[in-house]
Design a protein around this motif. Structure first.
Motif, short mmCIF file in Angstrom:
data_model
loop_
_atom_site.label_atom_id
_atom_site.label_comp_id
_atom_site.label_asym_id
_atom_site.label_seq_id
_atom_site.Cartn_x
_atom_site.Cartn_y
_atom_site.Cartn_z
N PHE A 149 -6.76 3.24 14.01
CA PHE A 149 -6.35 4.60 13.60
C PHE A 149 -6.73 4.82 12.13
CE2 PHE A 149 -3.02 1.62 12.72
CZ PHE A 149 -2.59 1.95 11.45
N VAL A 150 -6.65 6.09 11.73
CA VAL A 150 -6.97 6.42 10.33
C VAL A 150 -5.66 6.77 9.64
CG1 VAL A 150 -8.23 7.97 8.81
CG2 VAL A 150 -9.23 7.28 11.00
N ALA A 151 -5.27 5.93 8.69
CA ALA A 151 -4.00 6.18 8.00
C ALA A 151 -4.24 6.93 6.70
CB ALA A 151 -3.32 4.84 7.70
N GLY A 152 -3.38 7.90 6.41
CA GLY A 152 -3.49 8.64 5.13
C GLY A 152 -3.24 7.72 3.96
N GLU A 153 -3.97 7.89 2.90
CA GLU A 153 -3.84 7.03 1.73
C GLU A 153 -3.22 7.78 0.55
OE1 GLU A 153 -4.52 3.79 1.23
OE2 GLU A 153 -5.13 3.42 3.31
N GLY A 154 -2.60 8.91 0.83
CA GLY A 154 -1.90 9.63 -0.24
C GLY A 154 -2.80 10.61 -0.99
N VAL A 155 -2.37 10.86 -2.23
CA VAL A 155 -3.01 11.91 -3.03
C VAL A 155 -3.71 11.31 -4.25
CG1 VAL A 155 -0.94 12.34 -4.41
CG2 VAL A 155 -2.59 14.19 -4.08
N THR A 156 -4.79 11.99 -4.68
CA THR A 156 -5.44 11.56 -5.93
C THR A 156 -5.32 12.70 -6.94
OG1 THR A 156 -7.03 10.35 -4.63
CG2 THR A 156 -7.59 10.75 -6.96
N PHE A 157 -4.84 12.37 -8.09
CA PHE A 157 -4.77 13.35 -9.17
C PHE A 157 -6.14 13.41 -9.85
CE2 PHE A 157 -4.12 13.96 -13.77
CZ PHE A 157 -3.71 15.28 -13.74
N SER B 209 0.85 -1.21 0.00
CA SER B 209 0.00 0.00 0.00
C SER B 209 0.87 1.24 0.00
CB SER B 209 -0.98 -0.01 1.17
OG SER B 209 -0.28 0.19 2.38
N ALA B 210 2.03 1.17 0.68
CA ALA B 210 2.94 2.32 0.66
C ALA B 210 3.42 2.58 -0.76
CB ALA B 210 4.14 2.06 1.58
N LEU B 211 3.68 1.46 -1.46
CA LEU B 211 4.13 1.60 -2.85
C LEU B 211 3.03 2.25 -3.70
CD1 LEU B 211 6.55 0.90 -4.65
CD2 LEU B 211 5.42 -1.27 -5.20
N SER B 212 1.79 1.86 -3.41
CA SER B 212 0.66 2.42 -4.15
C SER B 212 0.53 3.91 -3.88
CB SER B 212 -0.59 1.65 -3.74
OG SER B 212 -1.73 2.41 -3.94
N ILE B 213 0.72 4.32 -2.60
CA ILE B 213 0.65 5.76 -2.27
C ILE B 213 1.74 6.51 -3.03
CG2 ILE B 213 0.99 7.45 -0.40
CD1 ILE B 213 -0.36 5.44 1.49
N ALA B 214 2.94 5.91 -3.04
CA ALA B 214 4.06 6.58 -3.74
C ALA B 214 3.78 6.68 -5.23
CB ALA B 214 5.36 5.79 -3.49
N MET B 215 3.14 5.67 -5.78
CA MET B 215 2.80 5.71 -7.21
C MET B 215 1.85 6.89 -7.50
SD MET B 215 4.19 3.78 -9.30
CE MET B 215 3.07 3.97 -10.65
N THR C 123 -9.20 9.45 0.11
CA THR C 123 -10.00 9.14 1.31
C THR C 123 -9.26 8.05 2.12
OG1 THR C 123 -11.88 9.47 -0.15
CG2 THR C 123 -12.35 8.61 2.06
N PRO C 124 -8.99 8.33 3.35
CA PRO C 124 -8.19 7.39 4.14
C PRO C 124 -8.99 6.13 4.53
CG PRO C 124 -8.85 9.30 5.45
CD PRO C 124 -9.38 9.52 4.09
#
Lengths: 459, 406
Positions: free
Chosen positions: A55-63, A6-12, A48-49
């Protein structure tokens, strides 16, 4: 618990966002000098996290996409000012060409008129001198020529403006066609992409509307079917995908009238834009000047002719007409000519003797007495000069005024929609850094994954 | 406010500043604030009216310049007439002396005739081909030696003219009478014959326009003959009738020392001011015949001396010359007034020219001090705008980013 995947997905996603930012920056820089281009900005949204319970973890950014940054109100003001400016410029260009004819020179009407009266006054000192008599005829001829020249300057300017009316109408029809063609495309695009705000298609249409505003005054409303455009009096030009062509038709006086698609004459309702300015200058400004000039030529010639008739020429015969003048007032300035060419035919005598100069006082009185228009010839001419000056000065003031206001409005629009190279350069660095950082995260995750993979293989 | 691109603003400022510079330069170069009607429509319009007034003033000045020498020539001619009359009075006084002989009187008469010749020469004075004392008939000498008989050129014994011979409609026949000083003019209407001319002539005789005894007859050679039976006064006849073929004096009928006035009494005027006109000629009949009777008085004196009349009669003839002298003195007053009016008008017109030029300068002229200051300001401002452009335009972030890193 968060995983490496999932971290890789956020970075992508971060890479995509930075990539999108670079894309927008690139496009903005490319179009920095494109007329009508509206700057775009990248639209990003926090993903949307996921709720993990604890806990609520951030899921990154959406373009999300790109968005054009517009200010419809300022755009509308610019269109209306552009109409006013083009109208004033059309008037100004034409009046500036007329002005030299009415500027004091050695051959303007005022100077030639004075010269004619001077030559008559000089003749009184030696009424039989054929040189002095010839001087009067020459001065009369010069005045007639000055009237002819002034008239032809005005009418040839009208003819030029007439051609301009037809050209403007052709251009308006081309533009309304193109604007109408864009309507369905923009409607469809807006339905598919709510974020983009019209994008390049809307820029294109705005640019066309801007060109249309320069040609005539238009009213613009946005509808579900795209933009609706009508002329000042409400005649529809563009409704949805359909455009309505204007036509021209030459009137009895040769002036081109503008008709709407139903054949109604809408010439008088066109008040600004190049077409409006052209029509107003042709019909009102120059038309009015021509009427004044013709009236002066006609009344002056008739006054001279009646003085001639009241005197006697050197042969003791009643004077013939001094000038030939059309009976109708219109066309008088163009048609005025010397009637007598023999100096002996000048009716200077009041009693029939060749040496009398009694009738010259009556010629001199023409200068001082009011013509039927209520003004003396010099005053009537000075009114025309005032009129020319005032029309030109007003057009000039309007042109400068609208230019200043347009500069201001464009600054205002650019502050919202314009591309700033400095800003884009800074953004470029920002997105570059973001991209590099995201890439670093990926390479870190990759290293971690490699480390994780290699845990089973003891060394 | 977000500033994205300063170029349009800089362009606008440059445009404005260059326009101001061009205007300032134009004003300094031409010395005019109003170069086109649009620069100041009201001033340009008023300027055209003022220029028309200037053109009039210039023409009035030229008229004064043209007329003054003409009227001065007329005045000096009258002066010479006055001095000739004074000479004649002196001679007449000598002639009235009872102790002198007939031969001496005859010689005095010759001297007085010399004075008459001077008077006629001055009465026929001209300036640039314009006879000054002929009224509007200014192209021929106004005083012509008179004869007692004039005959038509046309007509012969074989084909005599007659009372029923038709005249050309519109033709003019004039008879100027030296004795009455009047002129009889006959303009033929359609259908008029020589008979009509004869009738009109007889009417003029009864009216006193022509001396009693003036007749128009067909002579033995078939010509129309217009004659007077007076031995002391003659006539001058002219006609442009093709049927008569003009009239000429019969040889040997010249009446010594008599002159008829063939001019008219029209007085021409010329404008030398907006409301001032002056007479440009003096009708000679007023000065020399009917009015002052200068010529008649001299003729009378000559004939009294030649005829060796009594001292009283010669004295009376001399008094008539004195009366003529004082009359001509009065008649020349309007002429002298015209001359002095024109002299003062000339200086008034000079002032008027200055006033109008000042008016035009105020209307359309540039105040050079202001114009020069405006130009200097416009130059400074233009330089400032260009300096700002040079400073601002190359200023971008990229310039700094692209600097080589240390």
């Amino acid at each position: 618990m968060a995983s490496l995947t999932s971290a890789l997905s956020i970075a992508m996603q971060a890479l995509q966002a930075a990539d999108g930012g670079l894309q927008v920056t690139n496009n903005n820089i490319s179009n920095a000098n494109t007329p009508g281009y509206t700057r775009q900005q990248v639209v990003l949204q926090e993903t949307t996290p996921a709720d993990n319970g604890d806990f609520v973890a951030g899921e990154g950014v959406t373009f999300v996409g790109y968005q054009s940054v517009r200010d419809e109100l300022v755009m509308a003001q610019i269109q209306s000012q552009t109409s006013a400016q083009s109208g004033a410029n059309a008037s100004l260009a034409s009046l500036q060409q007329i002005q030299p004819t009415f500027t004091t020179s050695t051959t303007d009407i005022g100077t030639e008129m004075s010269a004619l009266f001077s030559s008559l006054s000089s003749l009184a000192t030696d009424p039989t001198s054929s040189a002095s008599r010839q001087a009067v005829l020459t001065a009369g001829q010069n005045l007639a020529t000055a009237f002819n020249t002034a008239s032809s300057t005005l009418t040839s300017q009208q003819a030029t403006l007439n051609t301009q009316v037809s050209q403007d109408v052709t251009q308006i029809n081309q533009l309304t066609q193109q604007i109408a063609a864009l309507n369905p495309e923009i409607v469809e695009q807006n339905a598919n992409n709510t974020v983009e705000n019209g994008g390049a298609l809307q820029d294109q249409q705005n640019q066309l509307i801007q060109q249309l505003s320069a040609l005539t005054n238009v009213a613009i409303t946005q509808t579900n079917n795209g933009v609706t455009i009508s002329t000042g009096n409400g005649t529809a030009l563009v409704v949805g995908p359909q455009s309505f062509a204007l036509q021209t038709s030459a009137g009895s006086n040769g002036a081109e009238a503008v008709l709407d698609s139903n054949g109604n004459d809408i010439t008088k309702t066109l008040t600004s834009g190049d077409l409006g300015g052209t029509i107003q200058t042709r019909d009102q400004a120059i038309g009015g000047l021509l009427t004044q000039l013709n009236t002066l030529a006609n009344q002056f010639a008739n006054a001279f002719n009646s003085v001639q008739a009241s005197g006697y020429d050197q042969n003791g015969k009643p004077g013939q007409n001094f000038f030939t003048i059309p009976s109708a007032v219109s066309g008088s300035a163009a048609g005025i000519q010397m009637n007598i060419t023999d100096p002996a035919l000048l009716a200077a005598s009041s009693d029939g003797t060749a040496g009398s100069d009694g009738n010259l006082a009556n010629f001199a009185a023409v200068q001082k007495n009011a013509l039927p228009s209520g003004q003396t010839p010099a005053d009537a001419y000075s009114s025309i000069v005032y009129q020319v000056g005032s029309l030109t000065a007003n057009a000039n003031a309007e042109s400068s005024g609208t230019t200043a206001s347009l500069t201001q409005l464009n600054d205002q629009l650019n502050s919202v929609s314009g591309v700033s190279i400095d800003e884009e350069s800074a953004n470029l660095i920002t997105y570059q850094n973001a991209y590099e950082a995201a890439a670093r995260v990926i390479s870190t995750i990759q290293a971690l994954m490699t480390a994780t993979m290699s845990m089973d293989t003891p060394g | 406010m977000r500033v994205t691109n300063m170029v349009p603003d800089i362009e606008y400022s440059m445009q404005q500043s260059q326009q101001a510079l061009a205007t300032a330069e134009m004003q300094v170069a031409t010395g005019l604030r109003v170069n086109r009607p649009s620069d100041d429509p009201a001033a340009a319009a008023n300027d055209t009216v003022s220029l028309a007034a200037s053109a009039n003033v210039d023409q009035f000045t030229s008229n004064v310049d043209a007329l003054l020498p003409q009227l001065q020539t007329a005045d000096s001619a009258i002066s010479q007439v006055t001095s000739a009359l004074n000479t004649a009075i002196t001679l007449g006084t000598q002639g009235a002396n009872g102790s002198i002989t007939a031969a001496q009187r005859s010689s005095i008469a010759t001297e007085v005739a010399g004075a008459l010749t001077t008077v006629i020469a001055q009465a026929n004075a001209s300036y640039s081909g314009v006879y000054l004392f002929g009224g509007s008939a200014s192209s021929t000498p106004p005083f012509v030696a008179a004869s007692s008989t004039y005959n038509s050129v046309n007509g012969s014994a074989a084909h005599p003219l007659s009372a029923s011979t038709a005249l050309t409609a519109g033709s003019v026949t004039t008879i100027s009478d030296a004795q009455t000083g009047d002129t009889f003019t006959f303009t033929a209407k359609a259908g008029d014959t020589i008979g009509a001319l004869q009738t009109a002539l007889a009417t003029a005789v009864s009216a006193g326009t022509l001396t009693a005894g003036t007749t128009a007859t067909i002579n033995s050679s078939g010509h129309l003959s217009i004659a007077t039976n007076s031995s002391t006064a003659g006539i001058v006849v002219s006609s442009n009738d093709a049927v008569l073929g003009s009239m000429s004096a019969a040889s040997g009928t010249a009446v010594a020392n008599t002159y008829a006035y063939v001019g008219n009494s029209t007085v021409n005027t010329a404008q030398v001011g907006d409301t001032l006109t002056v007479a440009t000629n003096v009708a000679g009949n007023n000065l020399f015949t009917t009015g002052s009777n200068v010529i008649g008085a001299l003729t009378g004196l000559i004939s009294a001396l030649q005829n060796n009349e009594t001292s009283v009669q010669i004295g009376a003839a001399t008094t008539a010359v004195s009366t003529a002298l004082s009359s001509i003195g009065q008649q020349r007053v309007p002429l002298d007034n015209s001359i002095s009016e024109m002299n003062s008008q000339e200086s008034y017109l000079g002032q008027e020219t200055v006033t109008l030029t000042t008016q035009q300068d105020n209307l359309v002229g540039a105040n050079m001090a202001v114009a020069a200051t405006n130009l200097a300001q416009a130059q400074t401002q233009n330089q400032a705008v260009l300096a700002v452009a040079a400073k601002v335009m190359p200023q971008t972030l990229l310039n700094y980013l692209s600097q080589p890193s240390a």
